[in-house]
Design a protein around this motif. Structure first.
Motif, PDB file in Angstrom:
ATOM      1  N   ASP A  90       0.836  -1.197   0.000  1.00  0.00           N
ATOM      2  CA  ASP A  90       0.000   0.000   0.000  1.00  0.00           C
ATOM      3  C   ASP A  90       0.873   1.250   0.000  1.00  0.00           C
ATOM      4  OD1 ASP A  90      -2.398   1.471   0.051  1.00  0.00           O
ATOM      5  OD2 ASP A  90      -2.396   1.558   2.235  1.00  0.00           O
ATOM      6  N   TYR A  91       1.940   1.221   0.761  1.00  0.00           N
ATOM      7  CA  TYR A  91       2.845   2.372   0.799  1.00  0.00           C
ATOM      8  C   TYR A  91       3.502   2.599  -0.560  1.00  0.00           C
ATOM      9  CZ  TYR A  91       6.433   5.648   2.252  1.00  0.00           C
ATOM     10  OH  TYR A  91       7.224   6.769   2.360  1.00  0.00           O
ATOM     11  N   LEU A  92       3.800   1.527  -1.255  1.00  0.00           N
ATOM     12  CA  LEU A  92       4.523   1.634  -2.524  1.00  0.00           C
ATOM     13  C   LEU A  92       3.628   1.979  -3.712  1.00  0.00           C
ATOM     14  CD1 LEU A  92       6.936  -1.396  -2.056  1.00  0.00           C
ATOM     15  CD2 LEU A  92       7.521   1.031  -1.906  1.00  0.00           C
ATOM     16  N   ASN A  93       2.299   1.926  -3.532  1.00  0.00           N
ATOM     17  CA  ASN A  93       1.372   2.179  -4.640  1.00  0.00           C
ATOM     18  C   ASN A  93       0.418   3.317  -4.310  1.00  0.00           C
ATOM     19  OD1 ASN A  93       2.154  -0.048  -6.422  1.00  0.00           O
ATOM     20  ND2 ASN A  93       1.434  -1.315  -4.743  1.00  0.00           N
ATOM     21  N   ALA A  94       0.545   4.399  -5.025  1.00  0.00           N
ATOM     22  CA  ALA A  94      -0.322   5.562  -4.832  1.00  0.00           C
ATOM     23  C   ALA A  94      -1.674   5.328  -5.501  1.00  0.00           C
ATOM     24  CB  ALA A  94       0.344   6.800  -5.439  1.00  0.00           C
ATOM     25  N   PRO A  95      -2.704   6.051  -5.058  1.00  0.00           N
ATOM     26  CA  PRO A  95      -4.010   5.929  -5.725  1.00  0.00           C
ATOM     27  C   PRO A  95      -3.932   6.437  -7.166  1.00  0.00           C
ATOM     28  CG  PRO A  95      -4.068   7.617  -3.995  1.00  0.00           C
ATOM     29  CD  PRO A  95      -2.721   6.997  -3.965  1.00  0.00           C
ATOM     30  N   GLU A  96      -4.886   6.002  -7.972  1.00  0.00           N
ATOM     31  CA  GLU A  96      -4.943   6.435  -9.371  1.00  0.00           C
ATOM     32  C   GLU A  96      -6.237   7.192  -9.612  1.00  0.00           C
ATOM     33  OE1 GLU A  96      -4.373   3.191 -12.065  1.00  0.00           O
ATOM     34  OE2 GLU A  96      -2.511   2.561 -11.099  1.00  0.00           O
ATOM     35  N   ILE A  97      -6.113   8.290 -10.342  1.00  0.00           N
ATOM     36  CA  ILE A  97      -7.285   9.070 -10.725  1.00  0.00           C
ATOM     37  C   ILE A  97      -7.582   8.729 -12.172  1.00  0.00           C
ATOM     38  CG2 ILE A  97      -8.255  11.375 -11.020  1.00  0.00           C
ATOM     39  CD1 ILE A  97      -6.234  12.309  -8.849  1.00  0.00           C
ATOM     40  N   GLY A  98      -8.731   8.127 -12.380  1.00  0.00           N
ATOM     41  CA  GLY A  98      -9.137   7.736 -13.733  1.00  0.00           C
ATOM     42  C   GLY A  98      -9.870   8.884 -14.396  1.00  0.00           C
ATOM     43  N   GLY A  99     -10.989   8.568 -14.972  1.00  0.00           N
ATOM     44  CA  GLY A  99     -11.764   9.576 -15.686  1.00  0.00           C
ATOM     45  C   GLY A  99     -12.343  10.639 -14.779  1.00  0.00           C
ATOM     46  N   ILE A 100     -12.427  11.847 -15.320  1.00  0.00           N
ATOM     47  CA  ILE A 100     -13.082  12.959 -14.637  1.00  0.00           C
ATOM     48  C   ILE A 100     -14.316  13.302 -15.453  1.00  0.00           C
ATOM     49  CG2 ILE A 100     -12.882  15.367 -13.921  1.00  0.00           C
ATOM     50  CD1 ILE A 100      -9.868  14.892 -13.650  1.00  0.00           C
ATOM     51  N   THR A 180      -1.880  11.460  -5.177  1.00  0.00           N
ATOM     52  CA  THR A 180      -1.813  11.596  -6.626  1.00  0.00           C
ATOM     53  C   THR A 180      -2.620  12.832  -6.993  1.00  0.00           C
ATOM     54  OG1 THR A 180      -1.729   9.208  -6.901  1.00  0.00           O
ATOM     55  CG2 THR A 180      -2.362  10.483  -8.822  1.00  0.00           C
ATOM     56  N   GLU A 181      -2.136  13.555  -7.969  1.00  0.00           N
ATOM     57  CA  GLU A 181      -2.831  14.788  -8.362  1.00  0.00           C
ATOM     58  C   GLU A 181      -3.052  14.789  -9.864  1.00  0.00           C
ATOM     59  OE1 GLU A 181      -1.849  18.564  -6.244  1.00  0.00           O
ATOM     60  OE2 GLU A 181      -1.225  19.182  -8.256  1.00  0.00           O
ATOM     61  N   GLN A 182      -4.199  15.285 -10.268  1.00  0.00           N
ATOM     62  CA  GLN A 182      -4.496  15.413 -11.689  1.00  0.00           C
ATOM     63  C   GLN A 182      -5.188  16.752 -11.924  1.00  0.00           C
ATOM     64  OE1 GLN A 182      -6.144  11.912 -13.515  1.00  0.00           O
ATOM     65  NE2 GLN A 182      -7.115  13.078 -15.116  1.00  0.00           N
ATOM     66  N   GLU A 183      -4.814  17.403 -13.010  1.00  0.00           N
ATOM     67  CA  GLU A 183      -5.399  18.686 -13.369  1.00  0.00           C
ATOM     68  C   GLU A 183      -6.181  18.562 -14.662  1.00  0.00           C
ATOM     69  OE1 GLU A 183      -2.730  21.994 -13.452  1.00  0.00           O
ATOM     70  OE2 GLU A 183      -1.703  21.375 -11.620  1.00  0.00           O
ATOM     71  N   LYS A 184      -7.198  19.407 -14.789  1.00  0.00           N
ATOM     72  CA  LYS A 184      -7.978  19.449 -16.015  1.00  0.00           C
ATOM     73  C   LYS A 184      -8.464  20.880 -16.223  1.00  0.00           C
ATOM     74  CE  LYS A 184     -11.540  17.081 -18.499  1.00  0.00           C
ATOM     75  NZ  LYS A 184     -11.536  15.752 -19.016  1.00  0.00           N
ATOM     76  N   ILE A 185      -8.330  21.354 -17.446  1.00  0.00           N
ATOM     77  CA  ILE A 185      -8.838  22.678 -17.801  1.00  0.00           C
ATOM     78  C   ILE A 185     -10.299  22.508 -18.197  1.00  0.00           C
ATOM     79  CG2 ILE A 185      -8.614  24.666 -19.346  1.00  0.00           C
ATOM     80  CD1 ILE A 185      -6.250  24.294 -17.403  1.00  0.00           C
ATOM     81  N   LEU A 186     -11.157  23.314 -17.606  1.00  0.00           N
ATOM     82  CA  LEU A 186     -12.595  23.225 -17.880  1.00  0.00           C
ATOM     83  C   LEU A 186     -12.919  23.956 -19.177  1.00  0.00           C
ATOM     84  CD1 LEU A 186     -13.827  23.950 -14.258  1.00  0.00           C
ATOM     85  CD2 LEU A 186     -13.462  21.745 -15.336  1.00  0.00           C
ATOM     86  N   LYS A 187     -13.730  23.306 -20.001  1.00  0.00           N
ATOM     87  CA  LYS A 187     -14.117  23.898 -21.294  1.00  0.00           C
ATOM     88  C   LYS A 187     -15.606  23.935 -21.426  1.00  0.00           C
ATOM     89  CE  LYS A 187      -9.961  22.271 -23.489  1.00  0.00           C
ATOM     90  NZ  LYS A 187      -9.336  21.497 -24.482  1.00  0.00           N
TER      91      LYS A 187
END
Length: 187
Positions: A90-100, A180-187
Motif C-alpha cells: 500500500d505504501y509503494l502504490n499511490a491511488p490512481e485518478i481515472g476519468g473525470i 496523486t494529483e491530476q489537473e484538467k482545464i474546464l471547457k
C-alpha cells in the motif's frame, strides 16, 4: 528457492546457515533460499529505491501495531501474505485518478464534478480545488464517495459565471498517505 515439506529437522527453522543458505517462515511454510548478495556499488536510482523501500517497511511496521489498521490490511491478504505485506504494498502504490466526469458541472452552485479514484487498498480522501485562469483559488473542498463505486463526487459550493478556462485540481490520498494529483482545464 525451495519449500521444505514435513522435514522434522528444518521445520520452523528461520535464519542463516553459514554464508550460503537462508531459512524463512511464510504462511506456516519453511522456505529455503540462497543467501542474497548485495551489489558492491549502487546507482543513484538503486539508492533511491532502497530508501523508498526502507520507508515502506517503516510504515508497514507502524501500521500493523494499530489493531484496526492491521485488521484492515489483514482482510486483504491472500494465501502466503501477511498484513505487513499488504501494508508495504500500500505504501509503494499511490491511488490512481481515472476519468473525470464534467457532464454535471456547469459552474453553478449545486452542480457536481465526478472522478473515478482507485487504490490497491482504499482511497482515504479526495480533495478538489477550482482555480480561475489567473490561478486564483475560487473554491476547494472534499469530494465524497458515491454509493459502492470508485466514483467520488464534489458538489460545487459557489457559482462561477464563466467556468470555461478554469483549472480543476483533484488530489487523492490513500491510507498510507500517498497522494496523486491530476489537473484538467474546464471547457
Amino acid at each position: 528457492m525451495a519449500y521444505v515439506k514435513k522435514n522434522i529437522i528444518t521445520e520452523g527453522l528461520s535464519g542463516k546457515l553459514g554464508d550460503a543458505i537462508v531459512f524463512r517462515q511464510r504462511g506456516g511454510k519453511t522456505i529455503v533460499s540462497v543467501k542474497p548478495t548485495m551489489p558492491q556499488e549502487r546507482s543513484e536510482a538503486q539508492k533511491l529505491h532502497a530508501e523508498r523501500f526502507r520507508r515502506a517497511a517503516q510504515y508497514a511496521k507502524k501500521a500493523i501495531q494499530d489493531a484496526e489498521v492491521k485488521a484492515l490490511y489483514q482482510s486483504r491478504t491472500k494465501e502466503g501474505q501477511s498484513a505487513y505485506n499488504i501494508a508495504l504494498g500500500d505504501y509503494l502504490n499511490a491511488p490512481e485518478i481515472g476519468g473525470i466526469d464534467l457532464s454535471q458541472y456547469n459552474g453553478k452552485k449545486g452542480s457536481s464534478l465526478r472522478a473515478v479514484v482507485t487504490d490497491d487498498l482504499m482511497v482515504s480522501e479526495v480533495h478538489v480545488a477550482v482555480y480561475d485562469e489567473k490561478g486564483t483559488l475560487l473554491e476547494e473542498g472534499l469530494a465524497f464517495p458515491a454509493d459502492d463505486t470508485n466514483d467520488w463526487v464534489y458538489t460545487v459550493q459557489r457559482s462561477d459565471a464563466t467556468p470555461d478556462g478554469n483549472r480543476l485540481v483533484i488530489r487523492a490520498k490513500d491510507l498510507a498517505g500517498n497522494a496523486t494529483e491530476q489537473e484538467k482545464i474546464l471547457k
